[in-house]
Design a protein around this motif. Structure first.
Motif, PDB file in Angstrom:
ATOM      1  N   GLY A 173     -17.573 -70.297 -87.177  1.00  0.00           N
ATOM      2  CA  GLY A 173     -16.204 -69.531 -87.494  1.00  0.00           C
ATOM      3  C   GLY A 173     -16.333 -68.466 -88.469  1.00  0.00           C
ATOM      4  O   GLY A 173     -17.078 -68.173 -89.370  1.00  0.00           O
ATOM      5  N   SER A 174     -15.257 -67.510 -88.124  1.00  0.00           N
ATOM      6  CA  SER A 174     -15.273 -66.333 -88.875  1.00  0.00           C
ATOM      7  C   SER A 174     -14.792 -66.484 -90.270  1.00  0.00           C
ATOM      8  O   SER A 174     -15.247 -65.976 -91.458  1.00  0.00           O
ATOM      9  N   ILE A 182     -15.544 -75.056 -84.246  1.00  0.00           N
ATOM     10  CA  ILE A 182     -15.250 -73.358 -84.659  1.00  0.00           C
ATOM     11  C   ILE A 182     -13.950 -73.313 -85.275  1.00  0.00           C
ATOM     12  O   ILE A 182     -13.062 -73.692 -84.767  1.00  0.00           O
ATOM     13  N   ASN A 219     -12.354 -70.712 -86.606  1.00  0.00           N
ATOM     14  CA  ASN A 219     -11.296 -69.666 -86.165  1.00  0.00           C
ATOM     15  C   ASN A 219     -12.096 -68.440 -85.577  1.00  0.00           C
ATOM     16  O   ASN A 219     -13.325 -68.456 -85.722  1.00  0.00           O
ATOM     17  N   ILE A 220     -11.361 -67.432 -85.206  1.00  0.00           N
ATOM     18  CA  ILE A 220     -12.025 -66.117 -84.683  1.00  0.00           C
ATOM     19  C   ILE A 220     -11.286 -65.139 -85.812  1.00  0.00           C
ATOM     20  O   ILE A 220      -9.969 -65.009 -85.557  1.00  0.00           O
ATOM     21  N   GLU A 247     -12.373 -61.531 -88.047  1.00  0.00           N
ATOM     22  CA  GLU A 247     -12.812 -59.708 -87.902  1.00  0.00           C
ATOM     23  C   GLU A 247     -14.427 -59.860 -88.460  1.00  0.00           C
ATOM     24  O   GLU A 247     -14.613 -58.834 -88.524  1.00  0.00           O
ATOM     25  N   ARG A 298     -12.453 -58.661 -81.355  1.00  0.00           N
ATOM     26  CA  ARG A 298     -12.084 -60.230 -81.656  1.00  0.00           C
ATOM     27  C   ARG A 298     -12.597 -61.357 -80.591  1.00  0.00           C
ATOM     28  O   ARG A 298     -13.042 -62.049 -80.594  1.00  0.00           O
ATOM     29  N   ILE A 313     -16.268 -61.393 -80.929  1.00  0.00           N
ATOM     30  CA  ILE A 313     -16.380 -62.412 -81.691  1.00  0.00           C
ATOM     31  C   ILE A 313     -16.274 -63.877 -81.253  1.00  0.00           C
ATOM     32  O   ILE A 313     -17.212 -64.833 -81.166  1.00  0.00           O
ATOM     33  N   ALA A 314     -15.073 -64.097 -80.538  1.00  0.00           N
ATOM     34  CA  ALA A 314     -15.013 -65.300 -79.515  1.00  0.00           C
ATOM     35  C   ALA A 314     -15.997 -65.594 -78.690  1.00  0.00           C
ATOM     36  O   ALA A 314     -16.694 -66.867 -78.672  1.00  0.00           O
ATOM     37  N   LYS A 324     -18.990 -66.624 -80.901  1.00  0.00           N
ATOM     38  CA  LYS A 324     -18.784 -68.241 -81.478  1.00  0.00           C
ATOM     39  C   LYS A 324     -19.121 -69.103 -80.502  1.00  0.00           C
ATOM     40  O   LYS A 324     -19.522 -70.226 -80.761  1.00  0.00           O
ATOM     41  N   GLU A 384      -5.552 -70.556 -81.560  1.00  0.00           N
ATOM     42  CA  GLU A 384      -6.201 -69.356 -81.200  1.00  0.00           C
ATOM     43  C   GLU A 384      -6.196 -68.844 -79.866  1.00  0.00           C
ATOM     44  O   GLU A 384      -6.710 -69.609 -79.079  1.00  0.00           O
ATOM     45  N   LEU A 410      -9.255 -68.574 -77.849  1.00  0.00           N
ATOM     46  CA  LEU A 410     -10.037 -69.873 -77.433  1.00  0.00           C
ATOM     47  C   LEU A 410      -9.138 -70.727 -76.473  1.00  0.00           C
ATOM     48  O   LEU A 410      -9.867 -71.755 -76.068  1.00  0.00           O
TER      49      LEU A 410
END
Length: 462
Positions: free
Chosen positions: A114-115, A188, A190-191, A193, A202, A205-206, A209, A228, A231
């Motif tokens: 996760g971020s 996961i 979260n998403i 930066e 983003r 990033i998702a 992940k 999110e 997701l």
């Protein structure tokens, strides 16, 4: 040698199988400077170092044997009795040993990425699961292509559940780590930066992940931040999906959140009794819900989960409460930062009751890419009362102050910008009294904990 292994010289070993019997008997050493008795030294090669050059230091610090890359010359002064295992690539050998040892021990594996919040969630899971299983977790931030194998190889042979934190900043990295670990549960948080500089957006990033499922065991479970939108499209018949969050659509729906000076209380729909958490922030409540979901999948009873959350101890520098000078409260949340995590910390600071002065000390955030200035300025929207003071540190941190002034010529909070921590220290000291709470938040390279250490009350300092 007391460990009874043959000296291997002058011939290439095609696999690490000849050294497999060492795993579990020898600790793994990759840093020759750190004493580690009865260890297997694995000399790694980086852009600016070659571990093979430090074999004698490793022996001095407790190495009982070593891997050795075939193409590296042998030191002339190496003790004749010291065992070497020749391999084509020491890093790949380390990773293959981890795979072999994991297959030998066969714990249930929970992989966490996760971020933001992955270390906190890892700590929550460990606090819960150790009440029911022999549990081992990632130590510190050993969450990359070297750290994950080292964590696996460090777990005791009787481990029943292994909690692995997995970090990444490029595509493909989580696929690789997941295929090493073969998790039963992937989570996961979260998403945000983090690492957007390398992943583009983003959405990128998702996508990166979600690579964590590429090693997920058949009939495994993916646990997601159900709030999110990036997701939300994830659907599959290949594994179970469990969503957690504040939205009513989630499998585990968070309800009735209450905040006190010492922590949070919340409920999950379908559970008779609330849960207590000794840390602040709605974002940490969501991390707790994600941990609850993972623990239930593993087979942990609800009472054990409730007890584990109530007795949580977080890794150093994660919303760490310290006694400050003049009776003030300091919040050390400076392990790392991106706009999402900084805004979440600011929200928590604003919700803390019983303080007349709420001070946010904010610094540079890194790896935000070409839009880093806009992202720093975007934090300014959160800098509103009941915050009273904002102090920025560093060149990038100054953009936060700049954004605040752009919003209003006369901001509702007092704002000051400093280039260095040393310049800011006298002003921060002047703000501390029994009605002050002061938050420190920035990327790890800023080392803002150095400021908080200067501002701690003498009796609570290390």
């Amino acid at each position: 040698m007391s460990i009874g292994i043959d000296i291997i010289r002058g011939q290439a070993i095609q696999s690490i199988g000849s050294a497999d019997h060492l795993i579990g008997r020898l600790a793994i050493m990759t840093d020759s400077r750190r004493p580690h008795r009865n260890s297997l030294f694995v000399p790694l090669i980086g852009d600016h170092f070659n571990g093979h050059q430090f074999i004698n230091k490793a022996i001095e610090n407790g190495a009982a044997a070593a891997l050795w890359m075939e193409r590296e010359p042998l030191p002339q002064d190496l003790p004749a009795s010291f065992p070497l295992f020749l391999v084509h690539d020491t890093l790949k050998a380390l990773q293959n040993m981890a795979k072999g040892y994991l297959n030998q021990v066969q714990p249930k594996v929970i992989a966490v990425t996760g971020s933001n919040g992955k270390t906190t969630t890892k700590d929550m899971l460990y606090s819960i699961l150790r009440g029911a299983f022999r549990t081992f977790k990632t130590q510190g931030n050993l969450n990359n292509h070297i750290g994950v194998p080292l964590t696996i190889l460090a777990m005791p042979e009787d481990t029943e559940v292994l909690v692995l934190e997995m970090g990444m900043n490029h595509f493909g990295e989580l696929t690789f780590l997941s295929q090493i670990a073969k998790p039963n549960v992937a989570l996961i948080t979260n998403i945000g930066e983090s690492h957007i500089e390398y992943l583009g957006s983003r959405a990128g990033i998702a996508k990166a992940k979600l690579e964590i499922v590429n090693g997920l065991k058949k009939h495994g479970t993916l646990i997601l931040d159900g709030d999110e939108p990036l997701l939300a499209p994830v659907q599959t018949n290949a594994f179970q999906i469990v969503r957690c969050g504040y939205g009513d659509h989630n499998n585990w729906h968070i309800e009735d959140v209450e905040e006190s000076p010492t922590g949070m209380r919340f409920s999950l729909r379908g559970q008779k009794h609330p849960f207590d958490l000794p840390v602040l922030g709605k974002h940490n409540v969501k991390n707790a819900a994600l941990s609850f979901a993972a623990a239930r999948v593993i087979g942990t009873d609800v009472d054990t989960i409730r007890h584990g959350l109530a007795h949580l101890q977080l890794t150093h520098l994660r919303f760490e409460r310290l006694n400050g000078l003049n009776g003030s409260l300091l919040i050390n949340d400076c392990y790392n930062a991106n706009p999402t995590s900084m805004k979440a910390s600011l929200e928590t600071l604003k919700n803390m009751s019983g303080f007349d002065r709420r001070v946010a000390v904010l610094g540079d955030m890194y790896e935000l890419g070409k839009n880093e200035k806009v992202m720093h300025k975007g934090v300014a929207a959160e800098l509103t009362p009941p915050l009273t003071h904002v102090v920025t540190i560093g060149d990038k941190g100054a953009w936060i102050a700049e954004g605040l002034h752009e919003q209003s010529e006369d901001p509702a909070v007092e704002v000051r910008a400093y280039k260095t921590k040393e310049e800011a220290l006298p002003y921060l000291q002047s703000l501390l009294d029994a009605k002050t709470v002061m938050l420190f938040k920035a990327s790890r390279l800023m080392a803002l904990e150095q400021l908080s250490s200067h501002l701690q009350a003498e009796e609570s300092a290390d």
